[in-house]
Write a protein that holds these residues in place. Structure first.
Motif, PDB file in Angstrom:
ATOM      1  N   ALA A  17       0.829  -1.203   0.000  1.00  0.00           N
ATOM      2  CA  ALA A  17       0.000   0.000   0.000  1.00  0.00           C
ATOM      3  C   ALA A  17       0.865   1.256   0.000  1.00  0.00           C
ATOM      4  O   ALA A  17       0.585   2.220  -0.719  1.00  0.00           O
ATOM      5  CB  ALA A  17      -0.950  -0.001   1.199  1.00  0.00           C
ATOM      6  N   ARG A  18       1.920   1.253   0.782  1.00  0.00           N
ATOM      7  CA  ARG A  18       2.822   2.415   0.809  1.00  0.00           C
ATOM      8  C   ARG A  18       3.503   2.619  -0.538  1.00  0.00           C
ATOM      9  O   ARG A  18       3.683   3.747  -0.983  1.00  0.00           O
ATOM     10  CB  ARG A  18       3.865   2.254   1.905  1.00  0.00           C
ATOM     11  N   ILE A  23       2.283   1.789  -3.467  1.00  0.00           N
ATOM     12  CA  ILE A  23       1.273   2.305  -4.391  1.00  0.00           C
ATOM     13  C   ILE A  23       0.992   3.775  -4.104  1.00  0.00           C
ATOM     14  O   ILE A  23       0.867   4.589  -5.027  1.00  0.00           O
ATOM     15  CB  ILE A  23      -0.011   1.448  -4.313  1.00  0.00           C
ATOM     16  N   VAL A  24       0.908   4.139  -2.835  1.00  0.00           N
ATOM     17  CA  VAL A  24       0.669   5.540  -2.475  1.00  0.00           C
ATOM     18  C   VAL A  24       1.824   6.419  -2.945  1.00  0.00           C
ATOM     19  O   VAL A  24       1.605   7.521  -3.474  1.00  0.00           O
ATOM     20  CB  VAL A  24       0.432   5.690  -0.951  1.00  0.00           C
ATOM     21  N   ARG A  49      -6.666   6.376   5.410  1.00  0.00           N
ATOM     22  CA  ARG A  49      -6.720   5.015   4.898  1.00  0.00           C
ATOM     23  C   ARG A  49      -6.471   4.040   6.034  1.00  0.00           C
ATOM     24  O   ARG A  49      -5.770   4.346   6.995  1.00  0.00           O
ATOM     25  CB  ARG A  49      -5.717   4.807   3.766  1.00  0.00           C
ATOM     26  N   VAL A  87      -5.237   0.646   0.243  1.00  0.00           N
ATOM     27  CA  VAL A  87      -4.810   1.691  -0.682  1.00  0.00           C
ATOM     28  C   VAL A  87      -5.987   2.632  -0.911  1.00  0.00           C
ATOM     29  O   VAL A  87      -7.123   2.174  -1.076  1.00  0.00           O
ATOM     30  CB  VAL A  87      -4.385   1.061  -2.028  1.00  0.00           C
ATOM     31  N   ASN A 123      -8.273   4.022  -3.037  1.00  0.00           N
ATOM     32  CA  ASN A 123      -8.616   3.617  -4.395  1.00  0.00           C
ATOM     33  C   ASN A 123      -9.717   4.524  -4.939  1.00  0.00           C
ATOM     34  O   ASN A 123     -10.858   4.482  -4.468  1.00  0.00           O
ATOM     35  CB  ASN A 123      -9.084   2.166  -4.401  1.00  0.00           C
TER      36      ASN A 123
END
Length: 138
Positions: free
Chosen positions: A22-23, A25-26, A44, A49, A51
């Protein structure tokens, strides 16, 4: 180590891996210009994530599809939705527009060179006292 301890450790590793993903993707989303407004909008959950396909944020979806189609496809699939098809006609029109801009810049620079040469000719003619149109002295 008991069976419950092993399951707890496995779940913790799975949660930590999800948070790391998730990090990542962020941080990839943060590289897109103007996406910081969407990322700062809401909190979040751990391992989740933000989204835009889940919440239906059309601006964020448009930014993703325009700047990072691979990430947009991944997030859309994670939300159980699809991405819009690329607009090839718009891309071709933009390429043609860029070519036209380059042609106009080349024509402009050519005209500037011609005008500069003509201006220098007039200045020289007036300095020496010659009519620039006939070439005779005044």
């Amino acid at each position: 180590m008991t069976d419950i301890d092993a399951r707890i450790d496995a779940d913790h590793r799975k949660a930590a891996a999800a948070e790391n993903d998730a990090r990542a993707i962020v941080s990839r989303m943060a590289k897109i210009e103007d996406m910081d407004r969407f990322l700062a909008y809401g909190r979040r959950e751990h391992g989740q994530v933000p989204n835009p396909y889940r919440v239906g944020n059309l601006t964020a979806i448009g930014l993703l599809e325009l700047n990072d189609p691979a990430l947009a496809s991944y997030l859309a699939a994670a939300a159980g939705k699809g991405t819009s098809a690329p607009d090839y006609a718009r891309q071709e029109a933009e390429a043609e527009r860029q070519q036209q801009i380059e042609r106009m810049k080349a024509a402009t620079s050519e005209l500037q060179a011609t005008n500069t040469a003509h201006r220098q000719h007039l200045d020289r003619a007036f300095v020496v006292g010659v009519s620039p149109t006939t070439g005779r002295r005044w």
